[in-house]
Design a protein around this motif. Structure first.
Motif, short mmCIF file in Angstrom:
data_model
loop_
_atom_site.label_atom_id
_atom_site.label_comp_id
_atom_site.label_asym_id
_atom_site.label_seq_id
_atom_site.Cartn_x
_atom_site.Cartn_y
_atom_site.Cartn_z
N HIS A 1 0.83 -1.19 0.00
CA HIS A 1 0.00 0.00 0.00
C HIS A 1 0.87 1.25 0.00
O HIS A 1 2.06 1.21 0.32
CB HIS A 1 -0.92 0.02 1.22
CG HIS A 1 -0.18 0.11 2.53
ND1 HIS A 1 0.25 -1.01 3.21
CD2 HIS A 1 0.23 1.17 3.27
CE1 HIS A 1 0.88 -0.66 4.31
NE2 HIS A 1 0.89 0.66 4.37
N ARG B 1 -1.93 -1.12 -3.51
CA ARG B 1 -1.26 -1.11 -4.82
C ARG B 1 -1.41 -2.51 -5.43
O ARG B 1 -0.55 -3.37 -5.29
CB ARG B 1 0.21 -0.73 -4.64
CG ARG B 1 0.39 0.62 -3.95
CD ARG B 1 1.85 0.95 -3.70
NE ARG B 1 2.56 1.23 -4.95
CZ ARG B 1 3.86 1.56 -5.01
NH1 ARG B 1 4.57 1.64 -3.88
NH2 ARG B 1 4.44 1.80 -6.16
N PHE C 1 1.48 -3.84 -7.79
CA PHE C 1 2.84 -3.57 -7.32
C PHE C 1 3.54 -4.85 -6.89
O PHE C 1 2.98 -5.67 -6.16
CB PHE C 1 2.78 -2.59 -6.14
CG PHE C 1 4.11 -2.25 -5.54
CD1 PHE C 1 5.03 -1.50 -6.26
CD2 PHE C 1 4.45 -2.68 -4.27
CE1 PHE C 1 6.26 -1.17 -5.70
CE2 PHE C 1 5.66 -2.36 -3.70
CZ PHE C 1 6.58 -1.60 -4.43
N GLU D 1 5.74 -1.51 -10.90
CA GLU D 1 4.31 -1.55 -11.17
C GLU D 1 4.10 -2.44 -12.39
O GLU D 1 4.70 -2.20 -13.45
CB GLU D 1 3.76 -0.15 -11.43
CG GLU D 1 3.69 0.74 -10.20
CD GLU D 1 2.55 0.35 -9.26
OE1 GLU D 1 1.58 -0.29 -9.73
OE2 GLU D 1 2.63 0.67 -8.06
#
Length: 721
Positions: free
Chosen positions: A103, A109, A112, A119
């Protein structure tokens, strides 16, 4: 020819679907959910699911929710606080799994990778072209950690917190995160769909989330129609993608467990009966293949045997909810858990033999330790009314409650605990042996990996650890298996942790017991023979060899004999058969906190945390020279620690034998030369009496040729590596 055509058709169909769905993504739709199930509106769908009581897993949530919740708070007050604390963090948009953060700035995320810090771009899963034969330099992307996030096992915490408190804010957060995830990942897109196993784990989590959340009006009104459609689309994706072609393993077990759970919990789906029939067909075949007659898993890995145990626990509950009762899941679960009990330490810690990653079928307890099997033993004791499993579990566990409520805890309490009738046991099918003198008195425990390194079909989760062992003293780990560390973040580190040099075996000429590669899970086959196994009141004996070095131009045959005496001493004897001169290396990987030192008599003293120790002494008068080197240990996936690894090396003509005695020392106990000589003579007598059919050793036996010093140049080329 027909097989080739069928395979070609499957490939073409998948490529066509990938192309079509990459252009026109399939997104869940709440209104489609209602119409596909024959309801006139989403309101009708919600009303139907609100009224119906069956079928249901974990039916205590409907029958005795408040009573069971009070029982949980009374029995597990700390766990209740931990669950709500973890759920509160999720409400703040914070996700931390196995010390990896997913996060930032109050948002999860979803794309991620916490290892590479990348990413991940969104594309149709088939276009990632991920291959386990890839190079994987250090710092590569590790999908295992991404998969962990997308199992949604952490989201079950929100449902658990709602059950414990009745607070709708947990459901609000659950609705928000599920909706966000659904819109982020159209069906088939992104890492959540890269491997079908991950889809199956997520569907299991969604079934559990539904059971925990269905009594919430906010879940029903705000989430249920979209949830139902998204779940159905994922189940259809799973059904089309089952891993039934080629060699099969725990993937297909998980997929069929998930498919059966969805079919049983949501019979409204038009395909439910077809899904159930397919799941049962595959499970009948795969359970017979993957669970060996001695109760071990065919994958040569304690970590994946634990995973199979979790799947079997789910299957027992599926069997309870099914009218078919077609699978013999209870005997399978009993065998798998019983073998894990034998192979684990007094504290319930499972040795990391073979691969141990982060794969779980469910995660309802608050702990993250993959090697602690007591939760599963407790669940098995409650389900199977098994006294030995309760003895191993030691106390009731959260998992028992979450599956069965207060009734499950009562059932666990009513089981009379006692240890298995035998203290030591050989598992010849799986290739493991557990040597202990007693369950009640935590003396020495030795677990030996004495099987092959591959599963049927080749490759798998085995390491180069044939005849390696781990050792506990008084419940404390002394000699350990290094674990796994990683699959994908580094091919180099992947191979280091599964190499011969990372295990407690004899390495010949610096060569691997089995050839590693070409992929991350490929390894060549090695045969083994168990020559002798005997358990009596005086000792436990084990005797086996392996063929890993039979491929040499001058074949070498390592054979290991072990004797655990009722006096709580261990004798290890290695007989290395063959011809010619070879370099032999022995390594002993010490548990974290164990500090080795060489005594005045040239023997090895292992200082354990707490002040007691172990003495390792050669049973020959001429001793090799100990080198106090270092090695690596992975307490959990993604983490590695430096540990002590005493080593000695001998350059010698074969055949040769070498014997070691391992004797526990009390806190502060000193051993002088006279005492060492006395211990050595006693162990030699015991060794000669305990192992039949081998040449006795004497106290004056010397090692052939000479020990090789640590700083001496080693020229090993041309010896058939």
């Amino acid at each position: 020819m027909m097989v080739f055509v069928q395979r070609l058709v499957r490939v073409v169909r998948k490529e066509a679907e990938a192309l079509f769905r990459s252009i026109r993504p399939l997104r869940p739709d709440a209104r489609r959910s209602a119409s596909s199930l024959g309801f006139g509106s989403t309101e009708d769908l919600v009303a139907h699911f609100y009224r119906r009581q069956e079928p249901c897993f974990m039916d205590w949530t409907m029958r005795s929710g408040p009573v069971s919740v009070r029982a949980f708070h009374e029995r597990f007050p700390d766990a209740a606080a931990d669950i709500c604390g973890q759920a509160d963090a999720l409400c703040r948009g914070e996700v931390e799994l196995h010390e990896y953060r997913y996060h930032a700035a109050g948002r999860i995320r979803w794309h991620f990778d916490p290892v590479s810090q990348e990413e991940i771009p969104l594309r149709y899963s088939r276009y990632y072209r991920f291959n386990t034969h890839d190079d994987f330099p250090d710092g590569s992307r590790d999908p295992i950690l991404l998969f962990k996030l997308h199992t949604h096992q952490h989201l079950c915490r929100l449902g658990q917190a709602y059950q414990l408190t009745g607070e709708e804010r947990y459901i609000d957060s659950l609705n928000s995160q599920l909706t966000e995830w659904i819109h982020h990942f159209p069906v088939g897109h992104g890492y959540p769909y890269l491997i079908v196993l991950n889809v199956a784990q997520r569907l299991i989590s969604w079934c559990i989330i539904y059971v925990f959340s269905r009594s919430s009006r906010r879940f029903r009104d705000s989430m249920l129609p979209l949830f139902i459609d998204a779940l159905a689309l994922q189940a259809r994706f799973l059904y089309r993608s089952l891993s039934v072609h080629g060699p099969t393993n725990n993937f297909v077990l998980t997929e069929c467990v998930a498919l059966w759970m969805v079919a049983l919990l949501f019979p409204e789906f038009p395909e439910a009966s077809r899904w159930e029939a397919k799941a049962l067909e595959v499970l009948r075949r795969e359970l017979q293949k993957q669970i060996l007659p001695d109760g071990t898993s065919f994958e040569k890995s304690t970590g994946y045997q634990r995973f199979v145990a979790e799947l079997l626990i789910l299957l027992v509950w599926c069997d309870r909810s099914s009218t078919s009762q077609e699978l013999d899941t209870r005997s399978g679960l009993q065998g798998v858990l019983s073998s894990l009990l034998y192979l684990s330490g007094p504290d319930g810690s499972m040795p990391q033999l073979g691969d141990v990653s982060l794969e779980r079928a469910f995660w309802l307890a608050t702990g993250e330790d993959m090697c602690d099997i007591r939760e599963l033993l407790a669940a098995g004791a409650s389900l199977l009314d098994d006294p030995s499993l309760k003895w191993g579990a030691q106390k009731a566990a959260q998992t028992v409650f979450w599956f069965s409520g207060a009734d499950g805890l009562t059932q666990f309490d009513n089981v009379e605990a006692h240890p298995p009738s035998k203290a030591s046991r050989l598992f010849p099918d799986g290739g493991f042996a557990a040597l202990r003198n007693s369950w009640e008195e935590p003396g020495l425990l030795v677990v030996v990996d004495c099987g092959g390194v591959t599963q049927p079909g080749g490759g798998g989760h085995g390491h180069n650890d044939v005849l390696s062992f781990v050792l506990w003293k008084g419940g404390q780990p002394v000699i350990v298996d290094p674990g796994t560390y990683t699959y994908f973040s580094s091919r180099r580190w992947r191979n280091i942790f599964r190499s011969t040099a990372s295990h407690n075996v004899v390495q010949v000429d610096g060569a691997e017991i089995a050839t590693l590669g070409p992929g991350l899970f490929q390894v060549s086959a090695v045969h083994h023979t168990i020559h002798h196994w005997e358990v009596n009141e005086q000792f436990v004996t084990f005797d086996a060899d392996h063929s890993g070095y039979a491929r040499f131009a001058q074949p070498v045959l390592p054979r290991r004999q072990m004797v655990l005496l009722n006096s709580n001493a261990l004798i290890l004897r290695d007989l290395i058969g063959g011809e010619g001169e070879h370099e032999l290396v022995w390594r002993f990987h010490c548990a974290p906190g164990v500090s080795p030192g060489v005594t005045a008599t040239g023997d090895l003293h292992l200082n354990l945390p707490g002040g007691d120790g172990m003495l390792l002494l050669f049973l020959q008068s001429e001793k090799p020279t100990w080198e106090l080197g270092s090695g690596w240990f992975s307490p959990r996936y993604g983490e590695k620690l430096a540990i002590a690894c005493p080593t000695f090396t001998v350059l010698t003509a074969l055949p040769v034998s070498l014997a070691l005695g391992m004797v526990p020392l009390a806190k502060g106990e000193a051993v002088d030369t006279a005492r060492t000589t006395e211990i050595r003579a006693a162990l030699v007598r015991e060794m000669n009496a305990c192992i039949p059919g081998t040449e006795p050793i004497s106290i004056t036996t010397s090692l052939p040729d000479r020990p090789l010093r640590a700083n001496e140049e080693r020229k090993m080329d041309g010896r058939g590596r």
